[in-house]
Design an enzyme around this catalytic site. Structure first.
Site, PDB file in Angstrom:
ATOM      1  N   ASN A 164      38.437   6.025  31.350  1.00  9.98           N
ATOM      2  CA  ASN A 164      37.792   4.711  31.481  1.00  9.98           C
ATOM      3  C   ASN A 164      36.870   4.367  30.321  1.00  9.98           C
ATOM      4  OD1 ASN A 164      38.972   4.187  33.980  1.00  9.98           O
ATOM      5  ND2 ASN A 164      37.338   5.209  35.109  1.00  9.98           N
ATOM      6  N   HIS A 178      43.279   2.102  38.220  1.00  7.50           N
ATOM      7  CA  HIS A 178      42.225   3.118  38.111  1.00  7.50           C
ATOM      8  C   HIS A 178      41.303   3.119  39.330  1.00  7.50           C
ATOM      9  CE1 HIS A 178      42.435   4.179  33.558  1.00  7.50           C
ATOM     10  NE2 HIS A 178      43.625   4.075  34.107  1.00  7.50           N
ATOM     11  N   HIS A 190      53.148  -1.221  31.535  1.00  8.44           N
ATOM     12  CA  HIS A 190      52.970  -1.092  30.082  1.00  8.44           C
ATOM     13  C   HIS A 190      53.855  -2.067  29.314  1.00  8.44           C
ATOM     14  CE1 HIS A 190      51.209   3.235  30.582  1.00  8.44           C
ATOM     15  NE2 HIS A 190      50.408   2.292  31.008  1.00  8.44           N
ATOM     16  N   ARG A 213      45.202  -2.886  35.045  1.00  7.27           N
ATOM     17  CA  ARG A 213      44.889  -1.457  34.886  1.00  7.27           C
ATOM     18  C   ARG A 213      43.657  -1.070  35.702  1.00  7.27           C
ATOM     19  NH1 ARG A 213      42.512   1.863  30.179  1.00  7.27           N
ATOM     20  NH2 ARG A 213      43.530   3.895  30.423  1.00  7.27           N
TER      21      ARG A 213
END
Ligand code: HEM
Ligand SMILES: *[C@@H]1O[C@H](CO)[C@@H](O)[C@H](O)[C@H]1NC(C)=O
Ligand SMILES: *[C@@H]1O[C@H](CO)[C@@H](O)[C@H](O)[C@H]1NC(C)=O
Ligand SMILES: *[C@@H]1O[C@H](CO)[C@@H](O)[C@H](O)[C@H]1NC(C)=O
Ligand SMILES: *[C@@H]1O[C@H](CO)[C@@H](O)[C@H](O)[C@H]1NC(C)=O
Ligand SMILES: *[C@@H]1O[C@H](CO)[C@@H](O)[C@H](O)[C@H]1NC(C)=O
Ligand SMILES: *[C@@H]1O[C@H](CO)[C@@H](O)[C@H](O)[C@H]1NC(C)=O
Length: 327
Positions: free
Chosen positions: A95, A67, A193, A63
């Site tokens: 975040n 990001h 996910h 992840r």
């Protein structure tokens, strides 16, 4: 010439004989072969030990790369700490109390500064760590083109604009298209996910007062899943930050279970389940639910695409010595 540093001059001349000079301004699979031959093994061993200490770290590292890439390109901007003079991305909503793995990146960076000082960018470390994390968890392995340089800025506003689980699928698709990805990449990369965890507040609105009507739950969520999630995330604020697995069936495994969950109305986030209700994305979800290897192959391809978003190369940016601060 612009793109070759003095240190890489010999390498540059060598490359000139084989490739067009333009190639040197682009990412390259052998970028550190001469300057940091042990790079992959150093990243691999550190990622392995971080994940054997805490299984969830695999998901967190993947992840972190997402990001990073979606804000200012894959330039290590997500790693920069806030200071009184500098506002980073860590306190942006997507975040804050959520992005993790920074200590693992720090550990890898220190090992690399010993082995090959001021050579490997933090942006490349995050990219390689994400690849190792997926592979260790049972996912695909793919070659990672390298040579990203670290940014000298961060953008909190843009970090606040990362895809949200509360927004319509069309907004999320638009955000991917803005980064040069497409609607299939939305479906494929959402397969991330299949491991990791989400806090209750990211999906609680589906459980108790869906669409503002008290006592109603999201009709696109399987009723027995609703019941079990209502127990895990009681309707009180103090459950907001509790963690629930994104894929309860194979929590730590990188497989196609995410799509099988969607097919049985068991996606956790509203933005996940939405992929099943849009006629532009349903077919691919169904295909991935049936053909695990199709998903794993496509995931590797989409990851390489994501890893190329807005990269700095050549003499752009810098090679940070400490991933948390600008040189
Ligand atoms: C498509 C739009 C996306 C949305 C709306 C979204 C949203 C979220 C949310 C809300 C969480 C839970 C965060 C928390 O509760 O603290 C999460 C976790 C996660 N996301 Fe996404 N995400 C998206 C795409 C992606 C992509 C493209 C990747 C990677 C390729 C990714 C990888 C992950 C992983 C691995 C976790 C678990 C992290 C952990 O356990 O530390 N997501 N995501
Ligand atoms: C690379 O790593 C191997 C073991 O992982 C080690 O034996 C070797 O000395 C290292 N080489 C360099 C140049 O650091
Ligand atoms: C191991 O994981 C725990 C969380 O489960 C963390 O607090 C700790 O810092 C980790 N230790 C190492 C050496 O990574
Ligand atoms: C951050 O990004 C926003 C939106 O893309 C842009 O308007 C703004 O100028 C950027 N800020 C900085 C400091 O780069
Ligand atoms: C619970 O959270 C909501 C939204 O964050 C807030 O409006 C409300 O005041 C909170 N309730 C309590 C009892 O803290
Ligand atoms: C897909 O769905 C949209 C809106 O839900 C509808 O307008 C469109 O006709 C559908 N397309 C096909 C090929 O079914
Ligand atoms: C799904 O698979 C079918 C049959 O294998 C294929 O014809 C179709 O193009 C695939 N659709 C997508 C969106 O991948």
């Amino acid at each position: 010439m612009e793109c070759a540093t003095n240190k890489h001059y010999l390498l540059f001349l060598f490359c000139l004989m084989f490739f067009s000079p333009l190639v040197l301004c682009q990412l390259n699979y052998r970028f550190y072969d001469a300057t940091c031959p042990n790079l992959s093994s150093i990243v691999r061993s550190n990622v392995w030990s971080a994940i054997s200490n805490e299984t969830r770290m695999a998901a967190s590292l993947l992840r972190l790369h997402f990001h990073d890439c979606f804000v200012n390109g894959c330039d290590g901007s997500v790693l920069l700490d806030d200071t009184s003079a500098f506002k980073g991305e860590k306190s942006a909503n997507p975040n804050k109390n959520s992005a993790r793995g920074f200590e693992v990146i720090d550990t890898i960076k220190s090992a690399l500064e010993k082995a090959c000082p001021s050579t490997v960018s933090c942006a490349d470390i995050v990219t390689l760590a994400a690849r190792e994390a997926v592979y260790v968890s049972g996912g695909p392995f793919w070659p990672v083109p390298l040579g990203r340089r670290d940014g000298r800025t961060a953008n909190e506003t843009e970090a606040n604009n990362l895809p949200s689980p509360f927004e319509p699928l069309q907004n999320i698709i638009d955000k991917f298209i803005n980064k040069g990805l497409d609607i299939n990449d939305v479906v494929t990369l959402s397969g991330a996910h299949t491991f990791g965890f989400a806090q209750c507040f990211t999906f609680k609105s589906r459980l108790f007062n869906f669409g503002g009507s008290a006592g109603k739950s999201d009709p696109t969520m399987d009723t027995s899943l609703v019941q079990s999630l209502q127990k895990l995330c009681p309707n009180q604020n103090d459950s907001d930050t509790k963690l629930v697995p994104l894929d309860p069936a194979t929590t730590n495994r990188f497989d196609n279970m995410y799509y099988r969950n969607l097919v049985s109305n068991s996606g956790l986030l509203q933005s996940d389940q939405a992929l099943m209700s849009d006629n532009r994305t349903t077919t691919l979800v169904l295909n991935y639910s049936k053909y695990p290897f199709l998903f794993l192959r496509d995931f590797a391809l989409s990851m390489e695409k994501m890893g190329r978003i807005g990269v700095l190369t050549g003499q752009e940016g810098e090679i940070r010595k400490n991933c948390r601060v600008l040189n």
